[in-house]
Design a protein around this motif. Sequence first.
Motif, PDB file in Angstrom:
ATOM      1  N   LYS A   1       9.082  -0.716  10.057  1.00  0.00           N
ATOM      2  CA  LYS A   1       8.584  -2.092  10.178  1.00  0.00           C
ATOM      3  C   LYS A   1       7.213  -2.272   9.542  1.00  0.00           C
ATOM      4  O   LYS A   1       6.798  -3.405   9.260  1.00  0.00           O
ATOM      5  N   ALA A   2       6.513  -1.161   9.302  1.00  0.00           N
ATOM      6  CA  ALA A   2       5.179  -1.240   8.693  1.00  0.00           C
ATOM      7  C   ALA A   2       5.220  -0.996   7.195  1.00  0.00           C
ATOM      8  O   ALA A   2       4.176  -0.786   6.563  1.00  0.00           O
ATOM      9  N   CYS A   3       6.412  -1.054   6.605  1.00  0.00           N
ATOM     10  CA  CYS A   3       6.587  -0.753   5.179  1.00  0.00           C
ATOM     11  C   CYS A   3       5.780  -1.715   4.298  1.00  0.00           C
ATOM     12  O   CYS A   3       5.766  -2.924   4.513  1.00  0.00           O
ATOM     13  N   ILE A   4       5.093  -1.160   3.315  1.00  0.00           N
ATOM     14  CA  ILE A   4       4.378  -1.943   2.298  1.00  0.00           C
ATOM     15  C   ILE A   4       5.010  -1.652   0.944  1.00  0.00           C
ATOM     16  O   ILE A   4       5.756  -0.671   0.798  1.00  0.00           O
ATOM     17  N   PRO A   5       4.782  -2.493  -0.087  1.00  0.00           N
ATOM     18  CA  PRO A   5       5.451  -2.290  -1.383  1.00  0.00           C
ATOM     19  C   PRO A   5       5.307  -0.882  -1.955  1.00  0.00           C
ATOM     20  O   PRO A   5       6.238  -0.336  -2.551  1.00  0.00           O
ATOM     21  N   ARG A   6       4.161  -0.278  -1.761  1.00  0.00           N
ATOM     22  CA  ARG A   6       3.920   1.052  -2.299  1.00  0.00           C
ATOM     23  C   ARG A   6       4.875   2.091  -1.714  1.00  0.00           C
ATOM     24  O   ARG A   6       5.232   3.073  -2.377  1.00  0.00           O
ATOM     25  N   CYS A   7       5.298   1.890  -0.463  1.00  0.00           N
ATOM     26  CA  CYS A   7       6.181   2.843   0.208  1.00  0.00           C
ATOM     27  C   CYS A   7       7.533   2.966  -0.501  1.00  0.00           C
ATOM     28  O   CYS A   7       8.193   3.998  -0.410  1.00  0.00           O
ATOM     29  N   LYS A   8       7.942   1.903  -1.207  1.00  0.00           N
ATOM     30  CA  LYS A   8       9.266   1.885  -1.832  1.00  0.00           C
ATOM     31  C   LYS A   8       9.308   2.616  -3.168  1.00  0.00           C
ATOM     32  O   LYS A   8      10.392   2.920  -3.671  1.00  0.00           O
TER      33      LYS A   8
ATOM     34  N   VAL B   1      -0.667  13.752   8.079  1.00  0.00           N
ATOM     35  CA  VAL B   1       0.353  12.709   8.098  1.00  0.00           C
ATOM     36  C   VAL B   1       0.703  12.315   6.670  1.00  0.00           C
ATOM     37  O   VAL B   1      -0.172  12.295   5.786  1.00  0.00           O
ATOM     38  N   ALA B   2       1.985  12.048   6.436  1.00  0.00           N
ATOM     39  CA  ALA B   2       2.448  11.594   5.124  1.00  0.00           C
ATOM     40  C   ALA B   2       2.817  10.119   5.245  1.00  0.00           C
ATOM     41  O   ALA B   2       3.958   9.766   5.540  1.00  0.00           O
ATOM     42  N   CYS B   3       1.832   9.252   5.065  1.00  0.00           N
ATOM     43  CA  CYS B   3       2.050   7.812   5.212  1.00  0.00           C
ATOM     44  C   CYS B   3       0.986   7.067   4.420  1.00  0.00           C
ATOM     45  O   CYS B   3      -0.207   7.364   4.525  1.00  0.00           O
ATOM     46  N   HIS B   4       1.413   6.064   3.633  1.00  0.00           N
ATOM     47  CA  HIS B   4       0.485   5.275   2.816  1.00  0.00           C
ATOM     48  C   HIS B   4      -0.428   4.391   3.658  1.00  0.00           C
ATOM     49  O   HIS B   4      -1.440   3.892   3.161  1.00  0.00           O
ATOM     50  N   LEU B   5      -0.081   4.172   4.921  1.00  0.00           N
ATOM     51  CA  LEU B   5      -0.923   3.327   5.770  1.00  0.00           C
ATOM     52  C   LEU B   5      -2.285   3.942   6.020  1.00  0.00           C
ATOM     53  O   LEU B   5      -3.218   3.231   6.428  1.00  0.00           O
ATOM     54  N   TYR B   6      -2.411   5.249   5.777  1.00  0.00           N
ATOM     55  CA  TYR B   6      -3.674   5.931   6.080  1.00  0.00           C
ATOM     56  C   TYR B   6      -4.453   6.309   4.807  1.00  0.00           C
ATOM     57  O   TYR B   6      -5.400   7.078   4.881  1.00  0.00           O
ATOM     58  N   ASP B   7      -4.026   5.764   3.665  1.00  0.00           N
ATOM     59  CA  ASP B   7      -4.781   6.020   2.420  1.00  0.00           C
ATOM     60  C   ASP B   7      -6.089   5.222   2.407  1.00  0.00           C
ATOM     61  O   ASP B   7      -6.158   4.109   2.934  1.00  0.00           O
TER      62      ASP B   7
ATOM     63  N   SER C   1      21.976  13.280   0.336  1.00  0.00           N
ATOM     64  CA  SER C   1      22.447  13.438  -1.040  1.00  0.00           C
ATOM     65  C   SER C   1      21.917  12.338  -1.954  1.00  0.00           C
ATOM     66  O   SER C   1      21.910  12.491  -3.175  1.00  0.00           O
ATOM     67  N   SER C   2      21.460  11.230  -1.373  1.00  0.00           N
ATOM     68  CA  SER C   2      20.845  10.154  -2.174  1.00  0.00           C
ATOM     69  C   SER C   2      19.709   9.532  -1.371  1.00  0.00           C
ATOM     70  O   SER C   2      19.810   8.390  -0.902  1.00  0.00           O
ATOM     71  N   PRO C   3      18.619  10.280  -1.170  1.00  0.00           N
ATOM     72  CA  PRO C   3      17.497   9.760  -0.383  1.00  0.00           C
ATOM     73  C   PRO C   3      16.818   8.597  -1.087  1.00  0.00           C
ATOM     74  O   PRO C   3      16.870   8.485  -2.323  1.00  0.00           O
ATOM     75  N   PRO C   4      16.185   7.704  -0.343  1.00  0.00           N
ATOM     76  CA  PRO C   4      15.513   6.554  -0.956  1.00  0.00           C
ATOM     77  C   PRO C   4      14.339   7.001  -1.831  1.00  0.00           C
ATOM     78  O   PRO C   4      13.772   8.079  -1.645  1.00  0.00           O
ATOM     79  N   ASN C   5      13.989   6.159  -2.779  1.00  0.00           N
ATOM     80  CA  ASN C   5      12.781   6.400  -3.564  1.00  0.00           C
ATOM     81  C   ASN C   5      11.555   6.206  -2.681  1.00  0.00           C
ATOM     82  O   ASN C   5      11.601   5.522  -1.657  1.00  0.00           O
ATOM     83  N   GLY C   6      10.444   6.808  -3.097  1.00  0.00           N
ATOM     84  CA  GLY C   6       9.213   6.652  -2.332  1.00  0.00           C
ATOM     85  C   GLY C   6       9.289   7.372  -1.006  1.00  0.00           C
ATOM     86  O   GLY C   6       9.788   8.498  -0.916  1.00  0.00           O
ATOM     87  N   CYS C   7       8.813   6.722   0.039  1.00  0.00           N
ATOM     88  CA  CYS C   7       8.870   7.303   1.387  1.00  0.00           C
ATOM     89  C   CYS C   7      10.304   7.232   1.899  1.00  0.00           C
ATOM     90  O   CYS C   7      10.928   6.165   1.879  1.00  0.00           O
ATOM     91  N   ALA C   8      10.841   8.355   2.374  1.00  0.00           N
ATOM     92  CA  ALA C   8      12.230   8.393   2.829  1.00  0.00           C
ATOM     93  C   ALA C   8      12.462   7.502   4.041  1.00  0.00           C
ATOM     94  O   ALA C   8      13.589   7.067   4.295  1.00  0.00           O
ATOM     95  N   PHE C   9      11.400   7.186   4.772  1.00  0.00           N
ATOM     96  CA  PHE C   9      11.538   6.399   6.002  1.00  0.00           C
ATOM     97  C   PHE C   9      11.416   4.902   5.759  1.00  0.00           C
ATOM     98  O   PHE C   9      11.683   4.111   6.670  1.00  0.00           O
ATOM     99  N   HIS C  10      11.053   4.493   4.554  1.00  0.00           N
ATOM    100  CA  HIS C  10      10.697   3.078   4.361  1.00  0.00           C
ATOM    101  C   HIS C  10      11.836   2.083   4.648  1.00  0.00           C
ATOM    102  O   HIS C  10      11.550   0.963   5.098  1.00  0.00           O
ATOM    103  N   PRO C  11      13.148   2.419   4.449  1.00  0.00           N
ATOM    104  CA  PRO C  11      14.181   1.420   4.781  1.00  0.00           C
ATOM    105  C   PRO C  11      14.246   1.076   6.266  1.00  0.00           C
ATOM    106  O   PRO C  11      14.788   0.035   6.640  1.00  0.00           O
ATOM    107  N   ARG C  12      13.709   1.927   7.134  1.00  0.00           N
ATOM    108  CA  ARG C  12      13.781   1.698   8.578  1.00  0.00           C
ATOM    109  C   ARG C  12      12.414   1.396   9.194  1.00  0.00           C
ATOM    110  O   ARG C  12      12.310   1.272  10.411  1.00  0.00           O
TER     111      ARG C  12
END
Length: 322
Positions: free
Chosen positions: A294-301, A316-322, A281-292
Amino acid sequence: MNEVLLEAKGIRKYFPIKKGLFQLAPSYVKAVDDISFQVFKGEALGIVGESGCGKSTTGRLLIRLIEATAGEVLYKGNNLLNFPNEKMRVIRKDLQMIFQDPYSSLNPRMTIGETLEEPLQNFQFVNKRERKEKIEELLKVVGLGQQAAFRYPHEFSGGQRQRIGIARALSLDPELIIADEPVSALDVSIQSQILNLLQDLKEKFSLTYIFISHDLSVVNHFCDRIIVMYLGRVVEISTKENLFRDPLHPYTQALLSAVPIPNPLAKKERIILSGDVPSPSSPPNGCAFHPRCKACIPRCKTERPSLKQMPNGGYVACHLYD
């Protein structure tokens, strides 16, 4: 080139939350949030993820057991979401479902014969003798005797009830079967029997499966390609060989690290996810997985990643592979 039997394009399902009479801005549970994928004719496509990620909702959306909030579901190029109810009723015999719970999915007041006869009577077999022959054939195909037609659901075990559910799904000669965790309520010894039965039926009747499960070992055994979902979104699509050998998304890597190895001497590094799954009901901004992650980068948020095709043919839906 593989023939596309069914395609989901940007489907969403938002359930409204009622919080009182004077609520000004409505809020929603985003059970399925803009997902797209293709199902190829003759394949077994798996959908995996944690409980609450939207797997079962996706399966129900595809055959309109529940109505989508937005998007398209293309079956042989036609958008099912635009079909009137009468036309959808005719199409639905080609799109059947096997439900998770073999206890609640059968009417306890109907014999097995009546349960199997009902769809035949509604759709194609007018002659009673033809219906009887078809019921006997269905029971034989799923490994039950003819006498099962005269008994009630409570007289069968869980595995036998699931066989009846499979027979019901097969009764109208469908092209696509959506199996919603069909073995999760069964004992391990019975699970293998049902999976082998589904595999045999796939080859015998040229079926296409969408197989929904939270058990990665079952999906690895049964499916050709796998979709990984997290919080209503698709994070990875890959063949099972590539997914289990080289998972790309951090969430997929964490899921696979939890799969037990049948070797007590083998060592495996477990990826422990921190925190809880966010509320749909209140998913995170950006990538939904970024709060959990360990490879999170600023863009993910701040920026939601889109599905990108990788050199191995997967997505794959991940900024690490851009």
